[in-house]
Design an enzyme around this catalytic site. Structure first.
Site, PDB file in Angstrom:
ATOM      1  N   PRO A   7       0.844  -1.192   0.000  1.00 39.61           N
ATOM      2  CG  PRO A   7       0.185  -0.847   2.228  1.00 39.61           C
ATOM      3  CD  PRO A   7       1.000  -1.761   1.346  1.00 39.61           C
ATOM      4  CB  CYS A  98       3.024   5.882   7.209  1.00 42.36           C
ATOM      5  SG  CYS A  98       3.078   7.405   6.224  1.00 42.36           S
ATOM      6  CG  ASN A 199       7.858  -3.736   2.149  1.00 42.46           C
ATOM      7  OD1 ASN A 199       7.655  -2.691   2.757  1.00 42.46           O
ATOM      8  ND2 ASN A 199       7.772  -3.803   0.843  1.00 42.46           N
ATOM      9  N   GLY A 223       6.820  -3.167  -3.374  1.00 47.09           N
ATOM     10  CA  GLY A 223       6.326  -1.806  -3.498  1.00 47.09           C
ATOM     11  C   GLY A 223       6.829  -1.138  -4.757  1.00 47.09           C
TER      12      GLY A 223
END
Length: 317
Positions: A7, A98, A199, A223
């Site tokens: 995301p 984030c 990730n 990503g």
């Protein structure tokens, strides 16, 4: 082995989720984060960032979509998570990764990694509020300033009820600067009792192979690497299955780029659609010389009708 699409706020919206999942190899994807502060959000807030909720919570390719929430109030996140499930979310994902300053200043995202006790309370509240059949998952970084507390944070999330963790192998301070510290993913995976996805900094099949070797984790969330190389998930899946890993050519990518532009034209105001096209083109330049040529040609073009004409051409090689 699972391959997920990350995301990414302001980049992987429903249009790009649709296009990338049709390129193949992606097992599931996640929405941009839905910001939760102090109230129960209206349905429109969920449908704005997760329009797939109206279509069985999956993309056109049939790829399942998870709904991601970001916030710091356990009770409010719990209420909104329960409502998202009523709207059709098959999985609730919580964002503790984030790194954006504006998000961290308002006590969201990676800054919460300084408070493992709060991480536990958030997961526990959300887990209690969400139907038992619906998993709650979480995405985290290694920490805010340093990875010293990464294992405590991972334990807090899992003890609170997280059924799966995605570990972005950098701290908030690291931002997106290489390298990714895949060895810490291995430490997290050895510490918790749930599946862990790695990730960070996987731009190619060779990168994935190195990440798997260092982290000991086969599951991966892609990503920027997948946005820049739309068949990267397909290559990884093919390698896993012992199939052909030949890369997608520019001619094969061209119809997806054309469809991306058609969708952007249909869903975005004319003042914004060209920027979205150029944003993706700029990232494709990493993998395709043809994208660099096209980006150079279009970088100052903002007239949608002229872009229509250019993108309607069969293919530029």
């Amino acid at each position: 082995m699972q391959i997920a699409l990350a995301p990414m706020e302001g980049l992987v919206d429903e249009i790009l989720r649709d296009v990338l999942t049709r390129a193949g190899g992606i097992d599931w994807c996640v929405t941009e984060f839905i910001r939760v502060s102090d109230r129960l959000l209206p349905a429109s807030a969920f449908y704005k960032l997760a329009p797939e909720l109206s279509h069985g919570s999956q993309t056109r390719a049939g790829t399942p979509m998870r709904v991601q929430l970001l916030g710091s109030d356990p009770a409010c996140l719990a209420d909104n998570s329960a409502y998202a499930c009523e709207l059709g979310a098959p999985v609730i994902d919580l964002n503790f990764g984030c790194p954006a300053k504006t998000v961290n200043k308002s006590r969201g995202g990676a800054v919460l990694l300084n408070e493992p006790e709060l991480l536990y309370r958030i997961l526990a509240e959300v887990r209690r509020a969400v139907p038992a059949a619906i998993p709650v998952t979480a995405k985290m970084r290694l920490g805010y300033d340093a990875p010293d507390g990464a294992l405590d944070c991972a334990r807090a999330l899992v003890d609170g009820g997280a059924a799966q963790l995605v570990v972005h192998a950098r701290t908030k301070r690291d931002g997106y600067k290489p390298p990714a510290h895949w060895e810490w993913v291995a430490r997290v995976a050895e510490t918790v009792r749930v599946p862990v996805l790695a990730n960070g900094e996987v731009w190619s099949l060779a990168d994935y192979q190195r990440c798997r070797e260092v982290s000991g984790v086969a599951d991966i969330m892609l990503g920027r690497g997948l946005v820049s190389r739309p068949d990267l998930a397909r290559q990884i899946a093919a390698w896993r299955d012992g199939a052909d890993t030949t890369a997608m050519t520019w001619a094969e990518l061209w119809p997806l780029l054309q469809d991306f532009w058609r969708q952007a034209r249909g869903k975005l105001a004319p003042r914004y659609a060209p920027g979205r096209l150029k944003q993706w083109l700029a990232m494709l330049t990493r993998s395709y010389p043809e994208a660099a040529q096209l980006f150079a040609e279009l970088r100052r073009e903002n007239d949608c009708e002229r872009l229509d004409a250019r993108l309607q051409q069969p293919v530029i090689v």
